[in-house]
Design a protein around this motif. Structure first.
Motif, mmCIF file in Angstrom:
data_model
loop_
_atom_site.group_PDB
_atom_site.id
_atom_site.type_symbol
_atom_site.label_atom_id
_atom_site.label_comp_id
_atom_site.label_asym_id
_atom_site.label_seq_id
_atom_site.Cartn_x
_atom_site.Cartn_y
_atom_site.Cartn_z
ATOM 1 N N LYS A 18 -45.656 -14.155 -21.674
ATOM 2 C CA LYS A 18 -45.802 -14.831 -22.970
ATOM 3 C C LYS A 18 -44.634 -14.493 -23.896
ATOM 4 O O LYS A 18 -44.092 -15.366 -24.589
ATOM 5 N N PHE A 19 -44.242 -13.215 -23.892
ATOM 6 C CA PHE A 19 -43.125 -12.785 -24.731
ATOM 7 C C PHE A 19 -41.856 -13.538 -24.351
ATOM 8 O O PHE A 19 -41.117 -14.026 -25.222
ATOM 9 N N ALA A 20 -41.586 -13.632 -23.056
ATOM 10 C CA ALA A 20 -40.377 -14.323 -22.591
ATOM 11 C C ALA A 20 -40.398 -15.793 -23.011
ATOM 12 O O ALA A 20 -39.389 -16.331 -23.483
ATOM 13 N N GLU A 21 -41.546 -16.429 -22.838
ATOM 14 C CA GLU A 21 -41.653 -17.850 -23.211
ATOM 15 C C GLU A 21 -41.409 -18.059 -24.703
ATOM 16 O O GLU A 21 -40.651 -18.954 -25.098
ATOM 17 N N LEU A 22 -42.042 -17.217 -25.524
ATOM 18 C CA LEU A 22 -41.905 -17.374 -26.972
ATOM 19 C C LEU A 22 -40.513 -17.002 -27.455
ATOM 20 O O LEU A 22 -39.956 -17.660 -28.341
ATOM 21 N N MET A 32 -41.988 -9.617 -33.236
ATOM 22 C CA MET A 32 -42.313 -9.844 -31.826
ATOM 23 C C MET A 32 -41.900 -8.630 -30.983
ATOM 24 O O MET A 32 -42.644 -8.206 -30.085
ATOM 25 N N ALA A 33 -40.729 -8.092 -31.273
ATOM 26 C CA ALA A 33 -40.247 -6.930 -30.534
ATOM 27 C C ALA A 33 -41.162 -5.733 -30.755
ATOM 28 O O ALA A 33 -41.432 -4.959 -29.821
ATOM 29 N N LYS A 34 -41.657 -5.570 -31.957
ATOM 30 C CA LYS A 34 -42.538 -4.441 -32.272
ATOM 31 C C LYS A 34 -43.834 -4.517 -31.458
ATOM 32 O O LYS A 34 -44.395 -3.489 -31.062
#
Length: 215
Positions: free
Chosen positions: A162-166, A80-82
């Motif tokens: 979206k990133f924050a939610e996931l 996810m970070a990538k």
């Protein structure tokens, strides 16, 4: 015994006595070292295991399950970070990404070393070690393939949200697994890593929630 009157002969005799004494001391030292090695259970010439090594202490199935489940969990967080590279816009999201990359790859290597030292497989599904406990917790907070594809398709503010939610859901799963290790685990080093996961990822959850409030 005839005394040595010649200085050269006297010197040679004293040198011979010193050499014999040195050999005797060396032999005694070797015998002492061998005895000490036998008493400590180590092989002659080997170094004792490092203090705090997880392999040196007692461990249980909860410790094994924690490592087996947390490794793929951390791997997905790194995936996810990538995805944030070239997609994330918010500085707060970028900071979380950097923190995840800095912490979780070394932790994966550490947990792999534990499993190797414990004689357990990395996957809970092999040889039955870790069993259902590890398999059940492996899914806590894990993203589906659809989630990952959706995240990959986004850019900018949409990606950040979206990133924050996931990642909040992902971290909550990690905290849940770590709390189980705190309660049920036995190995002190594994429990310490669980403490670190609860502390750091709970703080990141709070930061991610603040990010959602402002974007």
């Amino acid at each position: 015994m005839r005394a040595f009157t010649d200085p050269t002969a006297r010197k040679l005799a004293l040198t011979g006595v010193a050499a014999v004494a040195s050999l005797l001391l060396s032999a005694c030292g070797s015998a002492t070292d061998s005895a000490g090695d036998a008493a400590s259970g180590t092989k002659p010439g080997s170094r004792p295991s490092a203090a705090g090594s997880p392999a040196a202490g007692a461990f249980n199935d909860a410790d094994v399950a924690f490592a087996q489940a947390m490794i793929p969990h951390h791997q997905q967080a790194l995936e996810m970070a990538k995805l944030a590279d070239g997609r994330a816009e918010d500085t707060g999201v970028k900071k979380i990404v950097a923190d995840v990359e800095k912490a979780q790859d070394p932790e994966i290597q550490t947990m792999r070393s534990w499993l190797k030292a414990w004689g357990r497989p990395e996957s809970a599904g092999r040889n039955g070690h870790g069993g259902g406990h590890g398999a059940g917790h492996a899914m806590a907070g894990m993203m589906s393939e659809r989630d990952m594809k959706d995240l990959e398709s986004l850019r900018g503010r949409a990606f950040d949200r979206k990133f924050a939610e996931l990642m909040i859901a992902h971290h909550e799963g990690a905290v849940e697994m770590a709390k189980t290790e705190q309660k049920d685990g036995r190995d002190a080093t594994a429990k310490k890593l669980a403490d670190d996961v609860v502390r750091t990822q709970s703080a990141e959850i709070a930061e991610l929630k603040k990010i959602l409030d402002r974007i």
